[in-house]
Design a protein around this motif. Structure first.
Motif, PDB file in Angstrom:
ATOM      1  N   ALA A  82       4.767  -4.675   2.466  1.00 35.53           N
ATOM      2  CA  ALA A  82       3.400  -5.104   3.471  1.00 35.53           C
ATOM      3  C   ALA A  82       2.501  -3.615   4.130  1.00 35.53           C
ATOM      4  CB  ALA A  82       3.879  -5.829   4.688  1.00 35.53           C
ATOM      5  N   ALA A  83       3.351  -2.946   4.011  1.00 33.26           N
ATOM      6  CA  ALA A  83       2.714  -1.566   4.454  1.00 33.26           C
ATOM      7  C   ALA A  83       1.710  -0.908   3.443  1.00 33.26           C
ATOM      8  CB  ALA A  83       3.722  -0.343   4.800  1.00 33.26           C
ATOM      9  N   THR A  88      -0.867   1.960   4.080  1.00 35.81           N
ATOM     10  CA  THR A  88       0.170   2.938   4.300  1.00 35.81           C
ATOM     11  C   THR A  88       0.980   3.537   3.185  1.00 35.81           C
ATOM     12  OG1 THR A  88       0.288   2.257   6.508  1.00 35.81           O
ATOM     13  CG2 THR A  88       1.931   3.552   5.903  1.00 35.81           C
ATOM     14  N   THR A  89       0.971   4.522   3.094  1.00 36.81           N
ATOM     15  CA  THR A  89       1.665   5.372   1.808  1.00 36.81           C
ATOM     16  C   THR A  89       2.882   6.125   2.053  1.00 36.81           C
ATOM     17  OG1 THR A  89       0.039   6.944   1.506  1.00 36.81           O
ATOM     18  CG2 THR A  89      -0.284   5.230  -0.108  1.00 36.81           C
ATOM     19  N   THR A  90       3.018   6.230   3.313  1.00 35.71           N
ATOM     20  CA  THR A  90       4.284   7.251   3.820  1.00 35.71           C
ATOM     21  C   THR A  90       4.637   6.632   4.942  1.00 35.71           C
ATOM     22  OG1 THR A  90       3.394   9.309   2.543  1.00 35.71           O
ATOM     23  CG2 THR A  90       5.069   9.409   4.144  1.00 35.71           C
ATOM     24  N   THR A 118      12.091   1.107  -1.447  1.00 36.92           N
ATOM     25  CA  THR A 118      10.975   1.239  -0.670  1.00 36.92           C
ATOM     26  C   THR A 118       9.719   1.242  -1.796  1.00 36.92           C
ATOM     27  OG1 THR A 118       9.996   2.663   0.784  1.00 36.92           O
ATOM     28  CG2 THR A 118      11.409   3.733  -0.819  1.00 36.92           C
ATOM     29  N   ALA A 119       8.596   0.602  -1.193  1.00 36.38           N
ATOM     30  CA  ALA A 119       7.529   0.772  -2.315  1.00 36.38           C
ATOM     31  C   ALA A 119       6.517   1.913  -2.012  1.00 36.38           C
ATOM     32  CB  ALA A 119       6.682  -0.639  -1.988  1.00 36.38           C
ATOM     33  N   GLY A 342       3.464  -4.709  12.673  1.00 38.56           N
ATOM     34  CA  GLY A 342       2.187  -4.117  12.823  1.00 38.56           C
ATOM     35  C   GLY A 342       1.547  -3.338  11.511  1.00 38.56           C
ATOM     36  N   ILE A 343       2.694  -2.913  10.476  1.00 38.41           N
ATOM     37  CA  ILE A 343       2.571  -2.088   9.545  1.00 38.41           C
ATOM     38  C   ILE A 343       1.445  -2.545   8.482  1.00 38.41           C
ATOM     39  CG2 ILE A 343       4.440  -2.569   8.123  1.00 38.41           C
ATOM     40  CD1 ILE A 343       4.756   0.499   8.142  1.00 38.41           C
ATOM     41  N   GLU A 344       1.705  -4.043   8.225  1.00 37.49           N
ATOM     42  CA  GLU A 344       0.578  -4.712   7.227  1.00 37.49           C
ATOM     43  C   GLU A 344      -0.978  -4.569   7.945  1.00 37.49           C
ATOM     44  OE1 GLU A 344       2.163  -8.162   5.912  1.00 37.49           O
ATOM     45  OE2 GLU A 344       0.115  -8.913   4.934  1.00 37.49           O
ATOM     46  N   ASN A 345      -1.008  -4.718   9.436  1.00 36.35           N
ATOM     47  CA  ASN A 345      -2.557  -4.842   9.726  1.00 36.35           C
ATOM     48  C   ASN A 345      -2.903  -3.787  10.638  1.00 36.35           C
ATOM     49  OD1 ASN A 345      -1.098  -8.002  10.280  1.00 36.35           O
ATOM     50  ND2 ASN A 345      -2.679  -7.986   8.729  1.00 36.35           N
ATOM     51  N   TRP A 346      -2.180  -2.701  10.863  1.00 32.35           N
ATOM     52  CA  TRP A 346      -2.651  -1.497  11.813  1.00 32.35           C
ATOM     53  C   TRP A 346      -4.028  -0.790  11.394  1.00 32.35           C
ATOM     54  CZ3 TRP A 346      -1.257   4.084  12.019  1.00 32.35           C
ATOM     55  CH2 TRP A 346      -0.659   4.564  11.040  1.00 32.35           C
TER      56      TRP A 346
END
Ligand SMILES: [Zn+2]
Length: 474
Positions: A82-83, A88-90, A118-119, A342-346
């Motif tokens: 989702a991140a 988000t990459t890190t 982890t992706a 929130g990590i998917e949409n921040w």
């Protein structure tokens, strides 16, 4: 890995934006040139016409698979995908020391959970919960293992909370080796009494979570942490600042020249305490600590970002299901697992409602969500920037793409979304992790296990002013 060229995009840094092409080789940014400069290179070309080219976000504040009393937050497998799709990459996740165990054991446990699951890339903070002489002596070894940031909880009594002596000693020891102390600033002793009083008098609904953690509770702990840092002459980083009074404590200390830094989170900018009063038990979805505040605090936080009082934004992503997990507190708000998602949409939220509605520049967005987190957490310039030699963690961001956030279509593992129903204008379209194309046309095409542990370096940005002072330079 094939050589790639990202062409025709608008490259954004904290200080400017410009048109340019990026050559990616061997996981890093090999060169940045003018439009068409790499046209003759044998490479895969990705056209970023009409898109912003920004560094992959560095979320310095996440809790994956974190033990909470009797349960765990959502795992790496779902949340890091989702991140990635969100740009988000890190992430920098909090490894939690179990009582009676060493810091190295916590680091090993977290790496075991993360590796192959982890992706995206990750680094670690360590939360010290049980201090003794051996643990003090272990702090330098954590730094040698690439974990340079130490989190202390001033809240969650009888669980993760530490006393002032611990805070003082860790500040002192970590400064010796260039570590940074991060604090969750709330007065856990008083919260625990307030919770007992309210629950005993039958006030058990989710809204009382906020009532028993008034902002003075956060401001007092912030003030105390800053004072202890001042005594030890160590830098300090206050996480998840939720409103005006704690931000003011940071502002005052900074004006006095102290090395005090702070983070806020998207939910304090976009949500408020009215969500805790939703009918039935729905308010439980919004139980996090510090709690959501009255709406008037939102503008104060935007001001604190604009005037440099707060340097970063992190999600504090710590996600639980509403059914079953949040429901543990159906008869007692103090038993509701704390945290939200929130990590998917921040990035989408910050772009749609920060850049488009609050006059924040996209340069500032990059600074708050990528460059500064990487600098403070010891990951810069490997992470947090698009520069020659940096990891090719790159997001092609479409500023016009519209959608409405819905839990039913999210990739996050939980059964609800903090931002349900918010309309979005602007999303990641392509994401590259060290040059690998992991999100293509907003679909995840990578695989778990692609993410690597990234060692953080000591003496991050929090030490810049301290070093200057040591040299006697004003
Ligand atoms: Zn947190």
């Amino acid at each position: 890995m094939t050589t790639k060229v990202i062409k025709n995009g608008i490259i954004v840094t904290p200080v400017h934006q410009y048109k340019g092409d990026i050559l990616i080789e061997d996981e890093i940014v090999k060169a940045i040139g003018k439009k068409g400069e790499f046209a003759a290179v044998k490479a895969e070309f990705i056209d970023a016409d009409g898109l912003y080219v920004i560094p992959g976000a560095v979320d310095e504040h996440t809790h994956m698979s974190m033990p909470s009393p009797d349960t765990y937050s959502m795992p790496w497998e779902t949340e890091t995908i989702a991140a990635a799709v969100g740009g988000t990459t890190t992430i920098v996740d909090f490894a939690i020391q179990e009582k009676g165990k060493t810091l190295t054991e916590a680091i090993d446990t977290w790496k075991k959970n993360a590796n192959n699951n982890t992706a995206i890339d990750y680094s670690l903070h360590i939360a010290i919960t049980d201090l003794n002489e051996d643990i003090i002596a272990e702090i330098p070894s954590a730094v040698e293992q690439g974990v340079t940031t130490f989190k202390l909880f001033m809240a969650y009594k009888d669980d993760k909370m530490v006393d002032d002596a611990t805070l003082y000693r860790v500040l002192k020891q970590s400064k010796e080796v260039g570590g940074l102390v991060m604090v969750h600033a709330e007065n856990g002793d008083v919260i625990s009494i307030l919770q007992d009083e309210y629950v005993k008098s039958g006030k058990t609904e989710p809204f009382y979570h906020a009532i028993t953690r008034p902002i003075e509770i956060e401001a007092e702990a912030t003030r105390r942490a800053i004072a202890l840092a001042n005594i030890t002459d160590a830098p300090i980083f206050i996480v998840h600042v939720s409103g005006e009074e704690p931000a003011e404590e940071i502002r005052k200390a900074r004006m006095n020249g102290q090395a005090v830094f702070g983070e806020t989170c998207p939910h304090y900018l976009f949500l408020d305490d009215s969500y805790l009063q939703l009918p039935g038990f729905e308010g439980a979805k919004y139980v996090c600590s510090p709690p959501l505040r009255e709406k008037t605090h939102q503008q104060k936080l935007w001001n604190a970002i604009a005037d440099g009082t707060l340097q970063t934004i992190g999600t504090d992503h710590c996600s639980f299901n509403y059914k079953e997990q949040k429901h543990r507190g159906i008869d007692d708000f103090s038993k509701i697992p704390n945290g939200g998602n929130g990590i998917e949409n921040w990035l989408q939220m910050l772009y749609s409602y920060g850049v488009k509605k609050e006059n924040m520049t996209i340069e500032k967005l990059v600074e708050l969500t990528a460059t500064n987190p990487a600098k403070f957490m010891g990951l810069f310039p490997k992470k947090g920037t698009i520069s020659v030699g940096s990891d090719a963690d790159i997001v092609l961001f479409d500023p016009n793409k519209k959608h409405t956030i819905k839990a039913e279509t999210q990739l996050q593992g939980s059964d609800y979304n903090f931002y349900e129903g918010f309309t979005i204008e602007g999303s990641a379209q392509h994401v590259f992790l060290r040059g690998e194309h992991i999100v293509k046309d907003d679909k995840y095409i990578g695989h778990l296990g692609q993410g690597q542990f990234i060692e953080s370096k000591p003496y991050g940005a929090a030490y810049d002013s301290i070093r200057t002072n040591d040299k006697g330079v004003v």
